[in-house]
Design an enzyme around this catalytic site. Structure first.
Site, PDB file in Angstrom:
ATOM      1  N   HIS A 270       0.860  -1.197   0.000  1.00 18.83           N
ATOM      2  CA  HIS A 270       0.000   0.000   0.000  1.00 18.83           C
ATOM      3  C   HIS A 270       0.890   1.239   0.000  1.00 18.83           C
ATOM      4  O   HIS A 270       1.971   1.242   0.564  1.00 18.83           O
ATOM      5  CB  HIS A 270      -0.900   0.016   1.250  1.00 18.83           C
ATOM      6  CG  HIS A 270      -2.087   0.909   1.101  1.00 18.83           C
ATOM      7  ND1 HIS A 270      -2.039   2.249   1.384  1.00 18.83           N
ATOM      8  CD2 HIS A 270      -3.339   0.646   0.667  1.00 18.83           C
ATOM      9  CE1 HIS A 270      -3.223   2.778   1.152  1.00 18.83           C
ATOM     10  NE2 HIS A 270      -4.039   1.836   0.712  1.00 18.83           N
ATOM     11  N   ASP A 327      -7.906  -5.282  -0.700  1.00 19.70           N
ATOM     12  CA  ASP A 327      -8.294  -6.091  -1.864  1.00 19.70           C
ATOM     13  C   ASP A 327      -7.928  -7.560  -1.739  1.00 19.70           C
ATOM     14  O   ASP A 327      -8.251  -8.347  -2.633  1.00 19.70           O
ATOM     15  CB  ASP A 327      -7.617  -5.511  -3.116  1.00 19.70           C
ATOM     16  CG  ASP A 327      -8.144  -4.121  -3.417  1.00 19.70           C
ATOM     17  OD1 ASP A 327      -7.335  -3.191  -3.558  1.00 19.70           O
ATOM     18  OD2 ASP A 327      -9.376  -3.968  -3.458  1.00 19.70           O
TER      19      ASP A 327
END
Ligand code: SDX
Length: 392
Positions: A270, A327
């Site tokens: 991320h 996700d």
């Protein structure tokens, strides 16, 4: 210093904007919406409550929630002529391509909510976008599977209505399974907003030019589609299915670590979180709960868990602070509910529309707001004179 938060001067000089909506601490793995921790919202509230919170700054009281929900419910129908847009696409069109097109076209139908300088029109546009995204998403799915569109049923909750428009057929009675409604609502909450991510920044940049809200949200949808961003949920489940069995995990870990291989572990890493994405923690638990309650055993979930365990012990991932993100597990749940992977990012866009709209309103209503104009570090040639082609 604002209340409990203090910012170092360096941060404020690099911040792209000011916002009161969402706070992320990437090192601690903290995500707050208007001060409320995401895990508490996901476990205790509803998507309509979170939508109200992001738009208005406070959790709604009972009457406020009822009024807000009724207002959204009354906007769920789509202009009938918009259904012809779907029939212009090939049946195998990716639902995100359809969503981009249809949402961008909304400004051709709802002229009474495109004047961004009129606060009332901004509110109507916001409610229309939040209300119509489930209808647009469900119609994209129906078109892709060759089934008739199903009109909204306003006797149902926001999320139950979406599931009915998606999975019911005129020939049969459809009663949304409360387990699935609850899981879907939780997924919507976890995807509602996330500070200044790529697609939200796209919406803000488009909005700063004075573009109408429908065009701005269409821009956000286009940006979210990328596999490095919202498209990662579709890519993550495809990757887990391709890995198949846990014995093949080391091969993929090795590929992810190989700088010469463009492969990345989808659903991992991320831009901001250098710790667990708190949404991934909620989704990891929800994946087991939902599959257990639906009586489904999906070997992909075992592969995901094994992959997480191996990666988190691998020095490369430890050094680069790579953890599962939102996700990584969401696709396991969406697949169990019955969605094809091509609908995963559509669902992300449906939920993120609440955040995009709230961020757009926050920006547009700021009188100090100017048009966005990112600058660059120029690395091209210094000035030089033109040379006619005969001399080149
Ligand atoms: C979302 O911004 C948001 O808030 C987004 C989002 C939201 O809610 O809006 O949270 C939603 O987009 C989540 C991210 C979904 N994308 C994926 O899961 C795709 C896989 N992830 C990677 O593509 C990557 O992690 C990014 C794009 C998400 C971030 O990439 P960065 O900016 O390169 O991450 P980084 O700076 O932390 O990377 C550090 C290192 C780099 O290597 P070096 O340059 O140091 O050699 O780790 C590597 C990266 O190449 N790396 C990975 C990796 N992610 C980063 N290596 C292998 N697998 C990965 N998944």
């Amino acid at each position: 210093t604002t209340g409990a938060f203090t910012y170092d001067p360096g941060f404020t000089s690099t911040a792209s904007c000011w916002s009161k909506l969402t706070y992320i601490d990437g090192d601690q793995g903290i995500l707050l919406h208007r001060g409320y921790p995401i895990d508490q919202l996901a476990e205790q509230s509803s998507f309509m409550e979170v939508a109200y919170l992001l738009l208005n700054g406070e959790l709604p009281g009972k009457a406020e929630l009822e009024t807000f929900t009724n207002t959204i419910t009354r906007h769920t129908m789509l202009h009938e002529q918009l259904s012809t847009f779907y029939r212009g696409f090939r049946r195998d069109a990716h639902p995100m391509a359809i969503m981009c097109g249809v949402v961008g076209a909304l400004s051709a139908f709802y002229h009474d909510s495109t004047d961004i300088n009129d606060p009332q029109q901004r509110v109507i546009a916001s409610h229309r976008l939040i209300a119509k995204m489930p209808t647009i998403a469900a119609m994209a799915y129906k078109y892709s599977v060759g089934q008739p569109f199903v009109y909204p049923d306003n006797t149902l909750s926001y999320t139950a209505n979406f599931l009915k428009m998606t999975f019911s057929v005129p020939a049969e009675e459809y009663v949304p399974d409360p387990v699935i409604v609850d899981a879907m609502d939780k997924i919507f909450i976890l995807h509602a907003d996330h500070e200044q991510n790529a697609s939200t920044s796209t919406v803000r940049l488009a909005g700063s030019s004075g573009a109408n809200p429908f065009a701005c949200i269409a821009a956000g949808i286009a940006c979210l589609w990328g596999p490095a961003h919202g498209g990662a949920n579709e890519a993550a489940l495809n990757m887990l299915r391709e890995i198949g069995t846990p014995d093949r995990i080391p091969e993929y870990i090795a590929r992810a670590k190989n700088k010469d291989d463009p492969f990345r572990l989808m659903g991992f890493g991320h831009r901001v979180y250098k710790n667990f994405d708190p949404r991934a923690k909620v989704l990891s638990k929800a994946a087991s709960d939902v599959l257990d309650r639906l009586g489904i055993s999906d070997p992909v979930l075992d592969t995901a868990r094994e992959l997480e365990q191996i990666a988190l012990k691998d020095q490369y991932f430890i050094d680069k602070k790579l953890y599962p993100n939102v996700d990584f597990y969401s696709g396991v749940i969406l697949s169990a509910i019955g969605f094809p992977t091509t609908m995963f990012t559509v669902l992300f866009a449906l939920a993120r529309t609440v955040g995009w709209v709230a961020q757009w309103n926050e920006m547009i209503s700021d009188p100090e707001q100017k048009i966005g104009r990112p600058r660059q570090l120029y690395t091209g040639p210094t000035q030089r004179d033109y040379v006619p082609v005969a001399q080149r």
